[in-house]
Motif scaffolding. Structure first.
Motif, mmCIF file in Angstrom:
data_model
loop_
_atom_site.group_PDB
_atom_site.id
_atom_site.type_symbol
_atom_site.label_atom_id
_atom_site.label_comp_id
_atom_site.label_asym_id
_atom_site.label_seq_id
_atom_site.Cartn_x
_atom_site.Cartn_y
_atom_site.Cartn_z
ATOM 1 N N LEU A 186 0.831 -1.202 0.000
ATOM 2 C CA LEU A 186 0.000 0.000 0.000
ATOM 3 C C LEU A 186 0.868 1.256 0.000
ATOM 4 O O LEU A 186 0.361 2.368 -0.016
ATOM 5 C CB LEU A 186 -0.919 0.017 1.237
ATOM 6 C CG LEU A 186 -1.957 -1.106 1.351
ATOM 7 C CD1 LEU A 186 -2.707 -1.000 2.672
ATOM 8 C CD2 LEU A 186 -2.942 -1.064 0.192
ATOM 9 N N SER A 187 2.188 1.057 -0.016
ATOM 10 C CA SER A 187 3.115 2.181 0.155
ATOM 11 C C SER A 187 2.948 3.270 -0.893
ATOM 12 O O SER A 187 3.271 4.424 -0.649
ATOM 13 C CB SER A 187 4.559 1.691 0.110
ATOM 14 O OG SER A 187 4.689 0.563 0.916
ATOM 15 N N SER A 188 2.424 2.900 -2.079
ATOM 16 C CA SER A 188 2.268 3.900 -3.135
ATOM 17 C C SER A 188 1.056 4.803 -2.888
ATOM 18 O O SER A 188 0.855 5.774 -3.600
ATOM 19 C CB SER A 188 2.107 3.204 -4.484
ATOM 20 O OG SER A 188 0.997 2.330 -4.461
ATOM 21 N N ARG A 193 -5.505 8.652 3.913
ATOM 22 C CA ARG A 193 -5.639 9.295 5.219
ATOM 23 C C ARG A 193 -6.193 8.333 6.255
ATOM 24 O O ARG A 193 -5.914 8.441 7.428
ATOM 25 C CB ARG A 193 -6.552 10.525 5.116
ATOM 26 C CG ARG A 193 -5.905 11.705 4.426
ATOM 27 C CD ARG A 193 -6.785 12.930 4.461
ATOM 28 N NE ARG A 193 -7.851 12.851 3.454
ATOM 29 C CZ ARG A 193 -9.133 12.679 3.718
ATOM 30 N NH1 ARG A 193 -9.549 12.567 4.965
ATOM 31 N NH2 ARG A 193 -10.028 12.619 2.750
ATOM 32 N N SER A 194 -7.031 7.380 5.762
ATOM 33 C CA SER A 194 -7.718 6.514 6.705
ATOM 34 C C SER A 194 -7.656 5.064 6.242
ATOM 35 O O SER A 194 -8.067 4.744 5.132
ATOM 36 C CB SER A 194 -9.172 7.004 6.800
ATOM 37 O OG SER A 194 -9.865 6.270 7.755
ATOM 38 N N LEU A 213 3.036 5.173 4.707
ATOM 39 C CA LEU A 213 1.767 5.815 4.342
ATOM 40 C C LEU A 213 1.759 7.231 4.932
ATOM 41 O O LEU A 213 1.141 7.507 5.954
ATOM 42 C CB LEU A 213 0.590 4.983 4.865
ATOM 43 C CG LEU A 213 0.493 3.566 4.281
ATOM 44 C CD1 LEU A 213 -0.522 2.733 5.048
ATOM 45 C CD2 LEU A 213 0.109 3.633 2.810
ATOM 46 N N SER A 214 2.457 8.123 4.223
ATOM 47 C CA SER A 214 2.816 9.404 4.818
ATOM 48 C C SER A 214 1.642 10.323 5.135
ATOM 49 O O SER A 214 1.799 11.254 5.904
ATOM 50 C CB SER A 214 3.823 10.116 3.907
ATOM 51 O OG SER A 214 3.367 10.070 2.568
ATOM 52 N N SER A 215 0.467 10.084 4.551
ATOM 53 C CA SER A 215 -0.675 10.961 4.850
ATOM 54 C C SER A 215 -1.606 10.382 5.912
ATOM 55 O O SER A 215 -2.633 10.975 6.218
ATOM 56 C CB SER A 215 -1.505 11.216 3.586
ATOM 57 O OG SER A 215 -0.741 11.869 2.618
ATOM 58 N N LEU A 216 -1.263 9.221 6.430
ATOM 59 C CA LEU A 216 -2.199 8.495 7.296
ATOM 60 C C LEU A 216 -2.533 9.258 8.585
ATOM 61 O O LEU A 216 -1.650 9.715 9.306
ATOM 62 C CB LEU A 216 -1.620 7.121 7.642
ATOM 63 C CG LEU A 216 -2.638 6.008 7.890
ATOM 64 C CD1 LEU A 216 -3.515 5.791 6.671
ATOM 65 C CD2 LEU A 216 -1.934 4.703 8.243
ATOM 66 N N LEU A 237 4.761 7.985 11.197
ATOM 67 C CA LEU A 237 3.536 8.565 10.632
ATOM 68 C C LEU A 237 3.238 9.886 11.342
ATOM 69 O O LEU A 237 2.512 9.941 12.331
ATOM 70 C CB LEU A 237 2.368 7.578 10.806
ATOM 71 C CG LEU A 237 2.512 6.239 10.069
ATOM 72 C CD1 LEU A 237 1.448 5.255 10.509
ATOM 73 C CD2 LEU A 237 2.431 6.457 8.560
ATOM 74 N N TRP A 238 3.810 10.957 10.804
ATOM 75 C CA TRP A 238 3.779 12.240 11.500
ATOM 76 C C TRP A 238 2.405 12.871 11.582
ATOM 77 O O TRP A 238 2.170 13.745 12.397
ATOM 78 C CB TRP A 238 4.786 13.208 10.859
ATOM 79 C CG TRP A 238 6.176 12.769 11.104
ATOM 80 C CD1 TRP A 238 7.046 12.297 10.182
ATOM 81 C CD2 TRP A 238 6.843 12.688 12.367
ATOM 82 N NE1 TRP A 238 8.217 11.928 10.790
ATOM 83 C CE2 TRP A 238 8.133 12.158 12.123
ATOM 84 C CE3 TRP A 238 6.483 13.012 13.668
ATOM 85 C CZ2 TRP A 238 9.051 11.947 13.133
ATOM 86 C CZ3 TRP A 238 7.397 12.798 14.682
ATOM 87 C CH2 TRP A 238 8.664 12.275 14.413
ATOM 88 N N GLY A 239 1.474 12.475 10.741
ATOM 89 C CA GLY A 239 0.139 13.086 10.773
ATOM 90 C C GLY A 239 -0.883 12.269 11.535
ATOM 91 O O GLY A 239 -2.073 12.606 11.540
ATOM 92 N N LEU A 240 -0.423 11.190 12.178
ATOM 93 C CA LEU A 240 -1.364 10.253 12.806
ATOM 94 C C LEU A 240 -2.188 10.892 13.926
ATOM 95 O O LEU A 240 -1.655 11.563 14.804
ATOM 96 C CB LEU A 240 -0.584 9.061 13.368
ATOM 97 C CG LEU A 240 -1.368 7.770 13.597
ATOM 98 C CD1 LEU A 240 -1.928 7.232 12.299
ATOM 99 C CD2 LEU A 240 -0.470 6.713 14.246
#
Ligand SMILES: *[C@@H]1O[C@H](CO)[C@@H](O)[C@H](O)[C@H]1NC(C)=O
Ligand SMILES: *[C@@H]1O[C@H](CO)[C@@H](O)[C@H](O)[C@H]1NC(C)=O
Ligand SMILES: *[C@@H]1O[C@H](CO)[C@@H](O)[C@H](O)[C@H]1NC(C)=O
Ligand SMILES: *[C@@H]1O[C@H](CO)[C@@H](O)[C@H](O)[C@H]1NC(C)=O
Ligand SMILES: *[C@@H]1O[C@H](CO)[C@@H](O)[C@H](O)[C@H]1NC(C)=O
Length: 274
Positions: A186-188, A193-194, A213-216, A237-240
């Protein structure tokens, strides 16, 4: 269908019909196709008629429709763009969304849904759909939201290749009966986000690749049988916002850097051996 075939025949008949000429034409066609972007290719191959065929096949695989959603409104006297739950694009009249949440539908999900190539939104949550998640979903290059929450789906998800669905923002397949390993490729999905796959029977640990998953913002894997430890990559995952890992036979220790992610609001890890 008929129309497409007719047009193809017509354009070929402009050329002399010797077999060598035809094979050169075939070759040229192939070369052209190869150099076209994939989206253009699907526009050529799939017409609005294909959408209708796909929707009809979807209907035929629904064996129980207690509110008669499909039986009543999905009929020939109405254009398929006006069928209940179907939305089409204004300009091109292609199906962009199929939304039939909580309609009590029982049946399997037609593989033909992979032909609804313009589709962005797919919401069949809260029905009684069983069988596999069709791998054809991986052909939906425009898909942004896939919601199959609370059905009776079984089988594995690992075989569904979603790596081309790069516009996906949410995947919600929690509360089903899926088993096997979590999908690793799923890395691509850089816009995801979810990812909510909780309350299934997944095993085989949490893939470290989820850390890509950088936007997760929402990762829900609760109430599976994952086992293993929580990979350190998850703390990248900085946006978690929300991390649900309850009831998974997880062991080891939770990386302290996970609690340093400033955006985190909820980390739920009860019922494990952490
Ligand atoms: C599909 O598109 C063609 C050409 O625009 C149109 O003539 C035809 O009626 C359409 N069919 C459906 C089912 O929308
Ligand atoms: C066809 O569906 C429409 C709603 O989409 C409905 O109003 C109409 O009564 C239906 N016709 C038949 C023959 O079932
Ligand atoms: C799908 O349907 C459910 C149930 O009605 C709803 O909560 C959800 O917001 C819908 N939309 C998406 C994009 O999942
Ligand atoms: C649509 O999808 C199904 C199953 O994936 C396939 O068998 C069918 O030939 C496809 N094409 C059309 C034009 O319906
Ligand atoms: C998944 O799809 C991508 C893109 O189409 C492809 O490159 C990759 O080989 C596929 N992976 C598998 C395991 O089929």
């Amino acid at each position: 269908m008929m129309k497409t075939k007719h047009e193809t025949t017509k354009s070929l008949s402009y050329f002399p019909s010797s077999s060598s000429t035809l094979s050169i034409i075939n070759l040229l066609c192939c070369l052209t196709f190869l150099t076209l972007p994939t989206s253009t290719l699907s526009t050529i191959l799939h017409s609005n008629e294909t959408d209708r065929i796909a929707l009809l096949d979807f209907k035929h695989r629904i064996s129980h429709d207690p509110r008669e959603v499909l039986l009543n409104s999905w009929n020939d006297s109405v254009h398929h763009c006006r069928w209940q739950g179907v939305s089409c694009g204004r300009r091109h009249q292609r199906v962009v969304a199929l939304r039939l949440p909580e309609k009590g539908l029982v049946g399997t999900i037609s593989p033909h849904i992979g032909n609804l190539t313009f589709r962005r939104d797919f919401n069949l949550s809260g029905n009684g759909l069983y069988g596999q998640v069709p791998s054809e979903i991986g052909k939906l290059l425009r898909l942004r939201s896939l919601n199959l929450f609370a059905n009776a789906l079984t089988g594995e998800l690992a075989g569904v290749n979603l790596s081309s669905c790069v516009r996906l923002e949410q995947i919600v397949i929690s509360r089903n009966g899926l088993h096997g390993r979590l999908p690793v490729r799923l890395s691509s999905l850089k816009k995801l986000r979810s990812l909510r796959l909780g309350r299934n029977h997944f095993t085989g640990g949490i893939p470290p690749s989820f850390g890509n998953l950088s936007s997760l913002q929402f990762l829900g894997l609760d109430e599976n049988h994952l086992g293993g430890s929580v990979p350190n990559e998850i703390s990248e995952l900085w946006g978690l916002n929300i991390l649900l890992l309850d009831a998974n036979n997880l062991t080891g220790t939770l990386s302290s850097s996970l609690f340093n992610i400033t955006s985190v609001r909820v980390i739920s890890i009860t019922d494990n051996s952490l």
